[in-house]
Design an enzyme around this catalytic site. Structure first.
Site, mmCIF file in Angstrom:
data_model
loop_
_atom_site.group_PDB
_atom_site.id
_atom_site.type_symbol
_atom_site.label_atom_id
_atom_site.label_comp_id
_atom_site.label_asym_id
_atom_site.label_seq_id
_atom_site.Cartn_x
_atom_site.Cartn_y
_atom_site.Cartn_z
ATOM 1 C CE LYS A 25 -1.775 1.053 4.099
ATOM 2 N NZ LYS A 25 -1.345 3.049 4.009
ATOM 3 C CG ASN A 26 2.133 2.719 3.177
ATOM 4 O OD1 ASN A 26 1.679 2.806 3.585
ATOM 5 N ND2 ASN A 26 2.708 2.500 5.136
ATOM 6 N NE ARG A 95 -1.636 11.533 8.619
ATOM 7 C CZ ARG A 95 -1.131 12.710 8.971
ATOM 8 N NH1 ARG A 95 -1.709 13.441 8.949
ATOM 9 N NH2 ARG A 95 0.387 13.227 8.302
ATOM 10 C CB CYS A 119 -4.331 9.264 12.967
ATOM 11 S SG CYS A 119 -3.703 8.740 11.463
ATOM 12 N NE ARG A 124 0.496 10.335 10.457
ATOM 13 C CZ ARG A 124 -0.378 8.674 9.900
ATOM 14 N NH1 ARG A 124 -1.035 8.294 10.444
ATOM 15 N NH2 ARG A 124 0.786 7.890 8.895
ATOM 16 C CG ASP A 307 2.364 1.497 9.506
ATOM 17 O OD1 ASP A 307 2.132 2.109 10.092
ATOM 18 O OD2 ASP A 307 2.822 1.704 8.176
ATOM 19 N NE ARG A 399 -7.076 4.006 5.534
ATOM 20 C CZ ARG A 399 -5.477 4.362 6.293
ATOM 21 N NH1 ARG A 399 -5.915 4.553 8.405
ATOM 22 N NH2 ARG A 399 -4.654 5.385 5.753
#
Ligand code: UD1
Length: 424
Positions: A25-26, A95, A119, A124, A307, A399
């Protein structure tokens, strides 16, 4: 009244089998933002079908791109008619939308991007993104919750971060590819997702050196061109399934993973009693006996990822003894503590330090997801808890985890999705 999905887990099954790790995802989110740096047709493969990817697609479409998502591939066509705005309605749900700031500003000289806000677990800030762009010559104002950035053409700058922010590194990296002259980013984030973005940019014709190190050197070019790329594996999904193996006393082989990207997790897993074996693109985890308590402090890559902090806490909740978990990256990221305690975990939190006294067992209970990784920790705890755990508000998990219940079912877990009525 709302109807929302929830996941129901019946604990007690040792998970066994193989799973294929999805794309990261990132990594895919900044790569999608890169497509605004040059008009044309792009294709990304190994794309995880996630809510965040759909949100980014919507954002791109809203800005004028054609996006088509199909079977883990995404085709994006950008054109000259770009609406240079990322509205609050989309940014507030994700975000990472801030990633469009750099490309829009660099390519079109203007961007209006909603401030992402906080968040569930704390503030953040995006000051490093903004200060970096200002150093590159952008004129930036904050008005009515929006970042409004203008620049005739960005110019290369020497940027040194106090904190190696992943998002700020990615954003400035993208911006610098079209700036005039050389940009040097010192104390840059070294996360694999940033390196993957940098490699994608180089495939688009950018000139980035120092990839994977904390000093990125970018020589700006006048133009870039579209490229196709396959997304790297999601190391956080991999780490979550590694913990699923150990917490349930199971035996799981992860395929399509880069063992180097999860080295810090593998080391801690071995300390906690797992037997970890790996090949070039696979890892096997199986357990031998009761989980040992292992202290852990999160750090930037290649350290143990923040994470994975919540998932590690779920594991330590049933370790044989006490452990200390410190989050040094996000000091407030602990909303899972109260929910894990509902399942019987013994956790004391003092600021960013949690002391976990391992118990012999957890007991199923209704719990609530509060954010993406907190949700993962509750599912992991539910997999080992006696009885039934209902994890509500699973839109958080959707997500960032592709088909999580299907993957867990394939390993023998008793987990299913249903919906519930929430009275407001
Ligand atoms: C990214 C990841 C997220 C991960 C985090 C840390 C994406 C889409 N998200 O988030 O999953 O948890 O990296 O690995 O890739 N900070 C500032 N000012 C800034 C920016 C950050 O002070 O302008 C601070 C943050 O408050 C935090 C630290 O820097 O304490 C790291 O944050 P950062 O690396 O920027 O996280 P994100 O990019 O938001």
């Amino acid at each position: 009244m709302f109807i929302m999905d929830k996941l129901v887990v019946e604990g007690g099954k040792a998970l066994k089998g193989n799973i294929s790790v999805s794309g990261a995802k990132n990594a895919v989110l900044p790569m999608m933002a890169c497509t605004f740096l040059a008009e044309g047709q792009y294709r990304l493969d190994n794309v995880p079908m996630l809510k965040d990817v759909k949100t980014m697609s919507k954002l791109l479409e809203n800005m004028g791109a054609d996006v088509s998502l199909k079977e883990n591939s995404i085709a994006i066509k950008t054109n000259g008619h770009t609406k240079l705005e990322a509205p609050y309605e989309l940014v507030k749900t994700m975000r990472a939308s801030i990633y469009v700031l750099g490309p829009l500003l660099a390519r079109h000289g203007y961007a209006k991007v909603s401030l992402p806000g906080g968040c569930a677990w704390g503030p953040r800030p995006v000051n490093l993104h903004i200060e970096g762009m200002r150093k590159m010559g952008a004129d930036i104002k904050i008005e009515k919750g929006y970042i409004i950035a203008k620049a005739r053409r960005l110019k290369g700058a020497h940027i040194s971060f106090d904190i190696p922010s992943v998002g700020a590194t990615g954003n400035l990296l993208m911006a610098a590819t079209l700036a005039k002259g050389r940009t040097i980013i010192e104390n840059a984030a070294k996360e694999p997702e940033i390196s993957a973005t940098a490699k994608f940019l180089n495939a688009m014709g950018a000139k980035i050196e120092g990839i994977g190190t904390d000093q990125l050197i970018i020589d700006g070019t006048d133009s870039l061109h579209p490229a196709d790329e396959s997304v790297i594996a999601d190391r956080i999904e991999a780490g979550t399934f590694m913990i699923a193996a150990l917490i349930t006393g199971g035996d799981i082989t992860l395929e399509n993973v880069d063992p180097h990207h999860v080295a810090a997790i593998s080391t801690k897993m071995a300390d906690a009693g797992a037997i970890v074996t790996e090949g070039p693109n696979w890892i096997n985890i199986h357990s031998k006996g009761r989980i040992k308590p292992v202290d852990m402090t999160t750090a930037v890559y290649p350290g143990f990822p923040t994470d994975m902090q919540a998932q590690w806490m779920a594991l330590m909740s049933i370790a044989k003894g006490s452990s200390i978990i410190t989050d040094s990256v996000f000091l407030d990221r602990f909303t899972h503590v109260a929910e894990l305690k509902r399942l019987g975990a013994d956790i004391t939190l003092d600021h960013n330090v949690a002391v976990i006294k391992g118990t012999s067992h957890l007991s199923g209970a209704p719990v609530m997801s509060t954010d993406l990784r907190a949700s993962a920790s509750l599912i992991l705890a539910g997999l080992v808890a006696k009885g039934q755990t209902d994890v509500s508000r699973v839109y958080h998990i959707d997500r960032g985890y592709e088909k999580i219940e299907k993957k867990l079912q394939g390993l023998g877990a008793k987990i299913w999705r249903t919906n519930e009525q929430l009275i407001t």
